[in-house]
Structures are given as C-alpha cells and as structure tokens.
Design a protein around this motif. Structure first.
Motif, short mmCIF file in Angstrom:
data_model
loop_
_atom_site.label_atom_id
_atom_site.label_comp_id
_atom_site.label_asym_id
_atom_site.label_seq_id
_atom_site.Cartn_x
_atom_site.Cartn_y
_atom_site.Cartn_z
N THR A 1 0.82 -1.21 0.00
CA THR A 1 0.00 0.00 0.00
C THR A 1 0.86 1.26 0.00
O THR A 1 0.53 2.24 -0.67
CB THR A 1 -0.93 -0.02 1.23
N ASP A 2 1.97 1.25 0.72
CA ASP A 2 2.83 2.44 0.76
C ASP A 2 3.27 2.82 -0.65
O ASP A 2 3.22 3.99 -1.06
CB ASP A 2 4.10 2.15 1.58
N ASN A 3 3.72 1.81 -1.40
CA ASN A 3 4.19 2.10 -2.76
C ASN A 3 3.03 2.48 -3.67
O ASN A 3 3.17 3.34 -4.54
CB ASN A 3 4.94 0.89 -3.33
N PHE A 4 1.88 1.84 -3.46
CA PHE A 4 0.70 2.17 -4.26
C PHE A 4 0.34 3.65 -4.06
O PHE A 4 0.14 4.40 -5.02
CB PHE A 4 -0.48 1.26 -3.84
N GLU A 5 0.32 4.08 -2.80
CA GLU A 5 -0.05 5.48 -2.51
C GLU A 5 1.01 6.45 -3.02
O GLU A 5 0.70 7.54 -3.51
CB GLU A 5 -0.29 5.65 -1.01
N ASN B 1 -6.62 0.99 -8.66
CA ASN B 1 -7.56 0.18 -7.88
C ASN B 1 -6.88 -0.18 -6.55
O ASN B 1 -5.97 -1.03 -6.52
CB ASN B 1 -7.91 -1.09 -8.68
N ALA B 2 -7.28 0.51 -5.50
CA ALA B 2 -6.58 0.38 -4.21
C ALA B 2 -6.72 -1.02 -3.62
O ALA B 2 -5.75 -1.56 -3.07
CB ALA B 2 -7.10 1.41 -3.23
N SER B 3 -7.91 -1.64 -3.77
CA SER B 3 -8.07 -2.95 -3.13
C SER B 3 -7.24 -4.01 -3.84
O SER B 3 -6.73 -4.94 -3.22
CB SER B 3 -9.54 -3.34 -3.07
N GLU B 4 -7.08 -3.85 -5.17
CA GLU B 4 -6.26 -4.80 -5.94
C GLU B 4 -4.79 -4.38 -5.98
O GLU B 4 -3.94 -5.14 -6.45
CB GLU B 4 -6.78 -4.87 -7.39
N ARG B 5 -4.51 -3.17 -5.55
CA ARG B 5 -3.17 -2.56 -5.65
C ARG B 5 -2.66 -2.60 -7.10
O ARG B 5 -1.53 -3.02 -7.38
CB ARG B 5 -2.16 -3.25 -4.74
N THR B 6 -3.53 -2.19 -8.04
CA THR B 6 -3.08 -2.14 -9.44
C THR B 6 -3.20 -0.72 -9.97
O THR B 6 -4.06 0.06 -9.54
CB THR B 6 -3.93 -3.07 -10.33
N ILE B 7 -2.31 -0.42 -10.89
CA ILE B 7 -2.33 0.90 -11.55
C ILE B 7 -2.23 0.62 -13.05
O ILE B 7 -1.36 -0.14 -13.49
CB ILE B 7 -1.13 1.76 -11.08
N GLU B 8 -3.12 1.24 -13.79
CA GLU B 8 -3.09 1.05 -15.24
C GLU B 8 -1.79 1.58 -15.82
O GLU B 8 -1.29 2.60 -15.32
CB GLU B 8 -4.22 1.89 -15.86
N PRO B 9 -1.29 0.96 -16.88
CA PRO B 9 -0.14 1.58 -17.56
C PRO B 9 -0.51 3.02 -17.90
O PRO B 9 -1.55 3.26 -18.52
CB PRO B 9 0.03 0.73 -18.81
N THR B 10 0.30 3.94 -17.45
CA THR B 10 -0.08 5.34 -17.53
C THR B 10 1.01 6.15 -18.24
O THR B 10 2.19 6.00 -17.93
CB THR B 10 -0.29 5.89 -16.09
N ILE B 11 0.56 6.99 -19.19
CA ILE B 11 1.52 7.87 -19.88
C ILE B 11 1.20 9.31 -19.51
O ILE B 11 0.04 9.74 -19.59
CB ILE B 11 1.41 7.71 -21.42
N LEU B 12 2.21 10.02 -19.06
CA LEU B 12 2.04 11.43 -18.73
C LEU B 12 2.62 12.28 -19.85
O LEU B 12 3.78 12.10 -20.23
CB LEU B 12 2.74 11.76 -17.40
#
Ligand code: NAD
Length: 454
Positions: free
Chosen positions: A283-287, A305-316
């Motif tokens: 969770t620390d790294n997710f946040e 998605n916090a409960s799954e601890r997933t982050i979509e591939p994201t382009i900035l």
C-alpha cells in the motif's frame, strides 16, 4: 546470527570450499532444488504480487538457472591461477594471481525480483568458494518464506543459510563482521549498508536504483522503439530497477510517438481488467505512485484500484523535471514523456540528476547514439532496446555514483566475490645486486635503465 557466522567461518577455514568439485556440488544442489520446487516458487510469488508463471520464469528463474550453468561451465577457467609477465627488475621470477574466495558473505536482496536478486548473487558467491548468509526482502513475504524453507532444509547452514527479516534483523546482521556484503536495494538504504560495512572495512557491492532515461530521436525506428519500450517499462508493473523511468522524445515526434505508445499498450493488453497484471508490492508504494499521477497530464491510463493494488499503464504528457513523477525513481507503471528540441541540451538536463543505473537511446543516427553514450554517465544500457542488456552475462551489471558500486553477472560476479591474491615467485639461483649497499651512481643508472622495461 553470530552463531551462524561463526559456523560459516569455521567451515570456510577448513578450506573445503576451495575445492572446485565441492562448489559444483553446491551449485547442482541449488539448481535441482529450484527445478524440483518450481511450482512452489511460482505459487509463492503469485501470492505476493500476482506475478505470473511466465513472467517469473523469464525474468527470475531463467536468469538464475543460466547463472548456475554459466558458473559450472566456466569455473575451472575463472578460478585458475592467472599468469602475468614479470618485470625485468625482478628477474628471475614468475608472477601469478590466485583467485581466493573472500569468506563469509552477506547477500541482502530487494523485493522487485525476489528470486533473481537474492539467488543470482548467492550463486556467484558460492561459485567463487564463499559461504553465504542470504537475507531476502521481507516485503514479498511468501517468496522470502519459500526460499528460507527450501534452502535451509537442503543446505548445511555452515555453507548457505537464509535469514528472514526486515529492518531490525538486517540492522542486526550489519553489526556483524562479514568478509563481503552484497546489497541490492535503494540508494537510501545502500548508504546505511555502506556505513555499517565501513566499521569493519568490509568490501561492498551496492546494486542501487535511479531514474533511467530513454532518449527517442526523430530518426528512430518508431514501431520497434515503442514495442520494446512498452515491454520494458510495464514488465513487472514498472517495478524494475532498469526500467526506462521516463522518455525524452524529440519534440517534432511527440504526437506520433504518444499515439504509437498508446496503440502498443492496447495491443499488449496490459489492462487491469484482464486480472493478469502484476500488483504494486504494498500500500505504501501504491499510494506513493498514485501521487505521481497528475490528472491534467494523463495522456493514457491513470486508473488505479486500491483494493487490488493495481495501476493502469499510464503515460504522462507534457511532463517536466519539476513534476512529482520526476522527483524520485518511479518504480511503477507510470511513464512521463518529456520533449526536447536539442539533444545536447536534453543530455545536459539529465546530467543534472544523479547518475542513473541505465540509459537507453533509440535512434538510427550514429552521431546521436554516440552523444548519449559518451556524454552521459550511467551504469549500463542499450541502443534501440531497453532492459535486455541484463540478460547478457558477458556484460558487467551495476551502477555508478548514486546508482551503485561494483558490478556482477557472469565472470564479473565471480570476481566480485574473489580476492585477487598477487604472488611474485622468485627463483633463488640469481640475485641482481642493484638494490643492495653500497649504493652508487652506476647502480642507480642501471636501476633506472631496468625500470624502463617494466
Ligand atoms: P530497500 O532499500 O527498501 O530494501 C532492500 C533491502 O534492504 C531489503 O532486504 C530490506 O529488508 C533492507 N532494508 C530496508 N531498510 C533497511 C534499513 N533501514 N536498514 C537495513 N536494511 C534495510 O529497496 P527495495 O524497496 O527492496 O528495492 C527497491 C530499490 O532497489 C529501487 O531503488 C530499485 O531501483 C533498487 N533495485 C536495484 C537493483 C539493481 O540491480 N541495481 C535491482 C532491484 C532493485
């Protein structure tokens, strides 16, 4: 812990590990232990952060198996005495280097490739004739547990022992006197390890991190560039020390490049929806990662998605050095894309940051390639690819400056756990009188002459 070290030192002092057949036996034991229990290893890592069997095999176990085979194949060559020529001043003599194991080695692993980063240094240390205390990262608790169970039930603890634990246990271990410490992890903790090692003058290898740039020039092969970049960045959900951290793309190519990135990500089906994407480790790294996603800059992805601890591939898009994502190593599936108009200036800006572990240049121009390779200091990298340099054991792997001290893999790994003991072996049938009394001008002249033939 003191008792384990004492047992290992006593065993080391029996000289058993100097026997190359004994070392090969230990390597074989480890090889079959891993092979026979592959399913346990796959299950443990899946429980920790949903890493698939395919990814675990190609990015963890295959590399460890290869290291074991490479060490077994080359051990006689790497360990044999190396003859070197002798200078005239020492005539008559021969000179050679004995490859001496260092002794009791501490290997501290990181969490992101928990098997590879713990076991590959251990393989190098065992091949070089050392005993090993391995402290895997505590964050992937199941992989740490399975390595401890397998290794501690198969190996004599006086040769190879896994000690589980977090900061407290590692701090306790670092108080003790080792002959070598091999650490993989963050630059922050690397400094703690270095300070602890200094108390005992223990040699260290520090495999650390950093922000690894990827330069994309106007003349690159765009299709191949995005294919390789997307794979390298989003493998392990971006939790790879040598992942391209951010992209510096030629301004005139930006739009085309961004569209091609998006298309490639969609083609690769990295989306969270398929439930097959590696989780963020905790969770620390997710946040920490969530805070790097500035909504106004999201060109693609951005959902979390916090409960799954997933982050979509994201382009900035329109990323800048002042952005949150550019203040530290990202270590997640977020790719800031910055633009440049002049490659020399772009390199200068990157030079203002600490020296990265890797750098990548995607270009068909030799001039651009050489600018990056020659002007920028970094641990290692690739031209027209990313991450894959780690798979060539002939290439020493390690950082420079803030990204690390020393390197390993293949023979370099063997050497990093080996002392080069230099021997001048003198004959007794002749002794040149030059260095002895009485000193004279003519003797000095002869000394100067012979020294010309060093
Ligand atoms: P980390 O530094 O937090 O932890 C690494 C190890 O140090 C763990 O075993 C942990 O238990 C121990 N540790 C943590 N805090 C400690 C303390 N205060 N005192 C003593 N020991 C402590 O690193 P991590 O989060 O596991 O890994 C991520 C970092 O590692 C990233 O920066 C990444 O780039 C780097 N990394 C480098 C390589 C490489 O080969 N160069 C490979 C993987 C990861």
């Amino acid at each position: 812990m003191q008792a384990f070290i004492k047992a290992q030192r006593d065993f080391f002092n029996t000289n058993t590990t100097k026997d190359l057949k004994f070392r090969i036996q230990q390597l074989n034991k480890l090889y079959y232990l891993l092979k026979d229990n592959e399913q346990l290893l796959f299950d443990a890592i899946y429980k920790d952060f949903k890493k698939s069997e395919f990814d675990t095999y190609i990015s963890e176990l295959a590399l460890v198996y290869h290291d074991i085979k490479d060490a077994k194949r080359n051990i006689y060559k790497w360990a044999r005495r190396e003859k070197v020529s002798t200078n005239l001043l020492n005539f008559p003599a021969k000179s050679y280097i004995i490859k001496e194991p260092l002794g009791v080695c501490l290997v501290i692993g990181a969490w992101n490739y928990p098997y590879q980063l713990s076991l590959a240094p251990a393989v190098a240390a065992l091949a070089a004739g050392n005993t090993v205390i391995l402290k895997p990262s505590e964050l992937p608790a199941e992989t740490s547990k399975v390595m401890a169970q397998l290794i501690n039930s198969s190996f004599d603890p006086a040769i190879f022992k896994v000690v589980e634990g977090g900061v407290e246990e590692t701090t306790e271990l670092l108080e003790l006197d080792f002959d070598k410490i091999f650490f993989t992890g963050s630059t922050k903790v690397g400094k703690i390890v270095y300070q602890a090692a200094a108390k005992n003058l223990t040699p260290v290898t520090l495999e650390l991190g950093g922000k690894s740039p990827a330069f994309v020039t106007k003349d690159c092969d765009l299709k191949m560039t995005v294919k390789r970049l997307v794979w390298a960045k989003f493998l392990n959900a971006g939790q790879t020390c040598i992942a391209p951290d951010y992209v510096m793309v030629a301004e005139s190519l930006e739009e085309e490049f961004l569209e091609a990135l998006k298309a490639e990500i969609e083609k690769e089906q990295f989306a969270i929806v398929n439930h097959n994407y590696v989780q963020i480790i905790n969770t620390d790294n997710f946040e920490r990662l969530e805070k790097m996603i500035e909504p106004s800059k999201v060109f693609y992805g951005g959902k979390t998605n916090a409960s799954e601890r997933t982050i979509e591939p994201t382009i900035l898009k329109n990323a800048a050095f002042e952005d949150a994502a550019m203040q530290e190593e990202i270590f997640g599936p977020i790719l800031p894309v910055l633009t440049y108009t002049n490659l020399d200036e772009a390199i200068s800006e990157v030079k203002n940051l600490p020296k990265p572990l890797s750098a990548y240049i995607f270009t068909s121009s030799a001039e651009n390639r050489e600018k990056v390779l020659q002007q920028l200091a970094f641990g290692g990298g690739a031209v027209n690819d990313a991450v894959m340099h780690i798979t060539n054991p002939k290439l020493p792997f390690g950082g420079v400056g803030n990204s690390g001290i020393g390197s390993y893999h293949g023979k370099t790994g063997f050497d990093c756990f080996t002392h080069q003991k230099s021997i001048l072996h003198k004959a007794t049938w002749l002794e040149l009188p030059l260095k002895y009394f009485p000193h004279s001008k003519s003797r000095l002249k002869w000394i100067k002459r012979t020294m010309k033939f060093q």
